[in-house]
Design a protein around this motif. Structure first.
Motif, PDB file in Angstrom:
ATOM      1  N   PHE A 279       5.938   4.571  19.114  1.00 32.06           N
ATOM      2  CA  PHE A 279       4.974   3.616  19.646  1.00 32.06           C
ATOM      3  C   PHE A 279       4.975   2.274  18.917  1.00 32.06           C
ATOM      4  N   PHE A 280       5.823   2.120  17.911  1.00 30.91           N
ATOM      5  CA  PHE A 280       5.840   0.867  17.173  1.00 30.91           C
ATOM      6  C   PHE A 280       6.322  -0.269  18.070  1.00 30.91           C
ATOM      7  N   LYS A 281       5.623  -1.380  18.002  1.00 29.94           N
ATOM      8  CA  LYS A 281       5.993  -2.567  18.795  1.00 29.94           C
ATOM      9  C   LYS A 281       7.048  -3.346  18.020  1.00 29.94           C
ATOM     10  N   VAL A 282       8.312  -3.138  18.384  1.00 29.22           N
ATOM     11  CA  VAL A 282       9.421  -3.750  17.655  1.00 29.22           C
ATOM     12  C   VAL A 282       9.396  -5.269  17.817  1.00 29.22           C
ATOM     13  N   ILE A 283       9.539  -5.974  16.701  1.00 36.87           N
ATOM     14  CA  ILE A 283       9.604  -7.429  16.725  1.00 36.87           C
ATOM     15  C   ILE A 283      11.003  -7.839  17.163  1.00 36.87           C
ATOM     16  N   THR A 284      11.071  -8.677  18.168  1.00 37.15           N
ATOM     17  CA  THR A 284      12.364  -9.144  18.664  1.00 37.15           C
ATOM     18  C   THR A 284      12.731 -10.469  18.025  1.00 37.15           C
ATOM     19  N   ASN A 285      13.980 -10.797  18.083  1.00 39.72           N
ATOM     20  CA  ASN A 285      14.442 -12.095  17.589  1.00 39.72           C
ATOM     21  C   ASN A 285      14.422 -13.061  18.767  1.00 39.72           C
ATOM     22  N   MET A 317      -4.890  -1.388   7.185  1.00 40.69           N
ATOM     23  CA  MET A 317      -4.532  -2.319   6.122  1.00 40.69           C
ATOM     24  C   MET A 317      -5.778  -2.674   5.327  1.00 40.69           C
ATOM     25  N   ALA A 318      -5.582  -2.799   4.022  1.00 36.48           N
ATOM     26  CA  ALA A 318      -6.675  -3.162   3.131  1.00 36.48           C
ATOM     27  C   ALA A 318      -6.086  -3.639   1.815  1.00 36.48           C
ATOM     28  N   ARG A 319      -6.952  -4.146   0.948  1.00 37.91           N
ATOM     29  CA  ARG A 319      -6.518  -4.534  -0.385  1.00 37.91           C
ATOM     30  C   ARG A 319      -6.681  -3.355  -1.323  1.00 37.91           C
ATOM     31  N   LEU A 320      -5.732  -3.158  -2.199  1.00 37.48           N
ATOM     32  CA  LEU A 320      -5.767  -2.049  -3.138  1.00 37.48           C
ATOM     33  C   LEU A 320      -6.843  -2.281  -4.198  1.00 37.48           C
ATOM     34  N   ASN A 321      -7.594  -1.226  -4.488  1.00 35.66           N
ATOM     35  CA  ASN A 321      -8.616  -1.234  -5.544  1.00 35.66           C
ATOM     36  C   ASN A 321      -9.747  -2.231  -5.312  1.00 35.66           C
ATOM     37  N   GLU A 322      -9.907  -2.697  -4.074  1.00 37.52           N
ATOM     38  CA  GLU A 322     -10.989  -3.639  -3.797  1.00 37.52           C
ATOM     39  C   GLU A 322     -12.194  -2.946  -3.160  1.00 37.52           C
ATOM     40  N   PHE A 323     -11.968  -1.844  -2.447  1.00 38.43           N
ATOM     41  CA  PHE A 323     -13.021  -1.024  -1.841  1.00 38.43           C
ATOM     42  C   PHE A 323     -13.855  -1.810  -0.824  1.00 38.43           C
ATOM     43  N   GLU A 333      -0.714  -5.207  16.930  1.00 36.35           N
ATOM     44  CA  GLU A 333      -1.367  -6.004  15.891  1.00 36.35           C
ATOM     45  C   GLU A 333      -0.596  -5.945  14.574  1.00 36.35           C
ATOM     46  N   LEU A 334      -0.091  -4.771  14.228  1.00 41.85           N
ATOM     47  CA  LEU A 334       0.689  -4.637  12.987  1.00 41.85           C
ATOM     48  C   LEU A 334       1.939  -5.510  13.053  1.00 41.85           C
ATOM     49  N   SER A 335       2.607  -5.539  14.209  1.00 43.19           N
ATOM     50  CA  SER A 335       3.804  -6.361  14.352  1.00 43.19           C
ATOM     51  C   SER A 335       3.492  -7.847  14.175  1.00 43.19           C
ATOM     52  N   LEU A 336       2.316  -8.251  14.624  1.00 47.20           N
ATOM     53  CA  LEU A 336       1.905  -9.637  14.408  1.00 47.20           C
ATOM     54  C   LEU A 336       1.594  -9.889  12.938  1.00 47.20           C
ATOM     55  N   VAL A 337       0.870  -8.976  12.314  1.00 49.15           N
ATOM     56  CA  VAL A 337       0.474  -9.144  10.916  1.00 49.15           C
ATOM     57  C   VAL A 337       1.684  -9.158   9.991  1.00 49.15           C
ATOM     58  N   MET A 338       2.697  -8.365  10.288  1.00 45.21           N
ATOM     59  CA  MET A 338       3.878  -8.327   9.442  1.00 45.21           C
ATOM     60  C   MET A 338       4.652  -9.642   9.474  1.00 45.21           C
ATOM     61  N   GLN A 339       4.256 -10.550  10.371  1.00 39.90           N
ATOM     62  CA  GLN A 339       4.863 -11.880  10.404  1.00 39.90           C
ATOM     63  C   GLN A 339       4.014 -12.917   9.657  1.00 39.90           C
ATOM     64  N   PHE A 340       2.969 -12.444   8.982  1.00 41.27           N
ATOM     65  CA  PHE A 340       2.149 -13.339   8.151  1.00 41.27           C
ATOM     66  C   PHE A 340       2.933 -13.614   6.863  1.00 41.27           C
ATOM     67  N   ASN A 341       3.879 -14.514   6.950  1.00 39.84           N
ATOM     68  CA  ASN A 341       4.801 -14.761   5.834  1.00 39.84           C
ATOM     69  C   ASN A 341       4.818 -16.208   5.365  1.00 39.84           C
ATOM     70  N   GLY A 342       3.895 -17.016   5.896  1.00 34.26           N
ATOM     71  CA  GLY A 342       3.837 -18.410   5.478  1.00 34.26           C
ATOM     72  C   GLY A 342       4.938 -19.280   6.064  1.00 34.26           C
ATOM     73  N   LYS A 343       5.764 -18.733   6.926  1.00 37.18           N
ATOM     74  CA  LYS A 343       6.887 -19.479   7.495  1.00 37.18           C
ATOM     75  C   LYS A 343       6.915 -19.443   9.021  1.00 37.18           C
TER      76      LYS A 343
END
Length: 382
Positions: A279-285, A317-323, A333-343
């Motif tokens: 079910f993963f939404k593959v990111i295309t080029n 998704m969450a920050r580690l040790n922040e609770f 949504e995960l496929s979009l978030v994984m492109q949060f790379n500043g570029k």
């Protein structure tokens, strides 16, 4: 270089080594002799020793007070470690128990680096005088997938600690420590990537050689922008010391962390949650002309300690040790978030996921993600 070629160049043979091992260790029929190390994996050079493990029911100290014997055969240095069979069985039983305990990254696996090396060597070693594999089957009660999971677990557990440390370094403006930690993280990501290809050797000195052996990086199964890219080239590019300025150091660290996050996600899906591939939404080029990106913002960066967690068909998704708040993400949504790379530009990210089906709904999906990640503190504030 394989074993036969190595021994020939060292002016000896497997028969001569076996005969001298019989003499040095006074071998009996029940003993198991295994060629391990670089020679059993095609990694040896002419400077390599020949490493053997003798598994025996006898007291190792009755054979050698030091627990090992070394000698020269031809021009080959042979080093034979002596291990009691009960110790082998205890290690294997403990490992099988760990596998049956399920997947969890919170606690470290209770295996030393030496024990992990032994588990690998028992699995990948060349068993001498064992034509029917009976001796090997008595020892190896696990497979390469299970051992790959242990390698991934060790990499993931250590990496998560590094991620938290780097946020602390950033708060203290300790930029040199950020650089060293990022490079250390990259090493653990290499281990995870190798594990995803069922390469179980845990020794850091072989990372580069083993990366070169990969036919494909594999990450294109999740993001087609990695297609036709070599893992060793990517890592070589990332493994460098940046200029000693905060901006250069943070940019380099974020580039490393972005790549590592992809590697850890891919390795965990492949080795632990393979059903996610369905079910993963593959990111295309699906690059757009530069003119199409005019007026669209560049996507932000995730904070260094942002991590993912997979539970059945749910991804969080969450920050580690922040609770703080944990965000639940769909595959899209995960496929979009994984492109949060500043570029990557917003429009480009949408195109990579939705291609030509970009409308109000798709843009709202991205805008809601950006707002949620900002409100929960998951975005980097440099």
């Amino acid at each position: 270089m394989d074993l036969e070629e190595f021994l020939r160049k060292k002016q000896t043979s497997i028969e001569q080594v076996l005969a001298s091992a019989n003499e040095e260790g006074q071998l009996v029929e029940e003993d198991t002799l295994i060629v391990v190390g670089s020679l059993s994996e095609g990694l040896a050079t002419l400077k390599s020793d020949m490493d053997l493990i003798l598994v025996t029911d006898r007291d190792p100290k009755s054979i050698s007070k030091n627990g090992s014997i070394a000698w020269v055969n031809g021009k080959c240095l042979v080093d034979m470690e002596i291990v009691h069979r009960a110790a082998v069985q205890e290690l294997v039983t403990r490992f099988k128990g760990w596998i049956q305990g399920g997947w969890g990254k919170t606690f470290a696996a209770n295996f030393s680096s030496e024990e992990r090396k032994l588990l690998h060597r028992y699995l990948k070693g060349i068993y001498l005088d064992d034509s029917d594999n009976k001796k090997q089957n008595q020892i190896v009660k696990y497979d390469e997938i299970e051992l790959s999971r242990l390698k991934l677990h060790c990499a993931r557990h250590t990496a998560r600690s590094i991620q938290v440390d780097v946020v602390g370094h950033k708060q203290r403006q300790d930029y040199r420590s950020i650089t060293y930690a990022a490079i250390e993280l990259l090493g653990h990501a290499i281990d995870a990537l190798l594990a995803s290809h069922y390469i179980t050797n845990p020794m850091a000195k072989w990372r580069s050689r083993l990366l070169e052996s990969l036919p494909d990086i594999g990450l294109s199964e999740l993001d087609q922008r990695f297609k036709s890219k070599n893992a060793d080239d990517i890592v070589w590019h990332l493994h460098k010391i940046p200029e000693h300025t905060p901006q250069a150091i943070l940019e380099q660290a974020h580039e490393i962390f972005t790549f590592c996050r992809w590697v850890f996600l891919y390795a965990e899906i492949k080795l632990v949650h393979p059903h996610v591939f369905k079910f993963f939404k593959v990111i295309t080029n699906f690059p757009l002309p530069n003119s199409d990106n005019i007026g669209y913002s560049t996507l932000p960066l995730l904070e260094f300690d942002v991590d993912f967690h997979i539970n059945d068909d749910e991804i969080f998704m969450a920050r580690l040790n922040e609770f703080d708040e944990v965000l639940s993400l769909s595959s899209t949504e995960l496929s979009l978030v994984m492109q949060f790379n500043g570029k990557t530009h917003e429009e480009e990210a949408l195109s990579n996921v939705f291609q030509k089906k970009i409308g109000v709904e798709e843009r709202n999906t991205l805008n809601k993600l950006l707002k949620a990640f900002d409100q929960t503190g998951l975005l980097a504030k440099d």
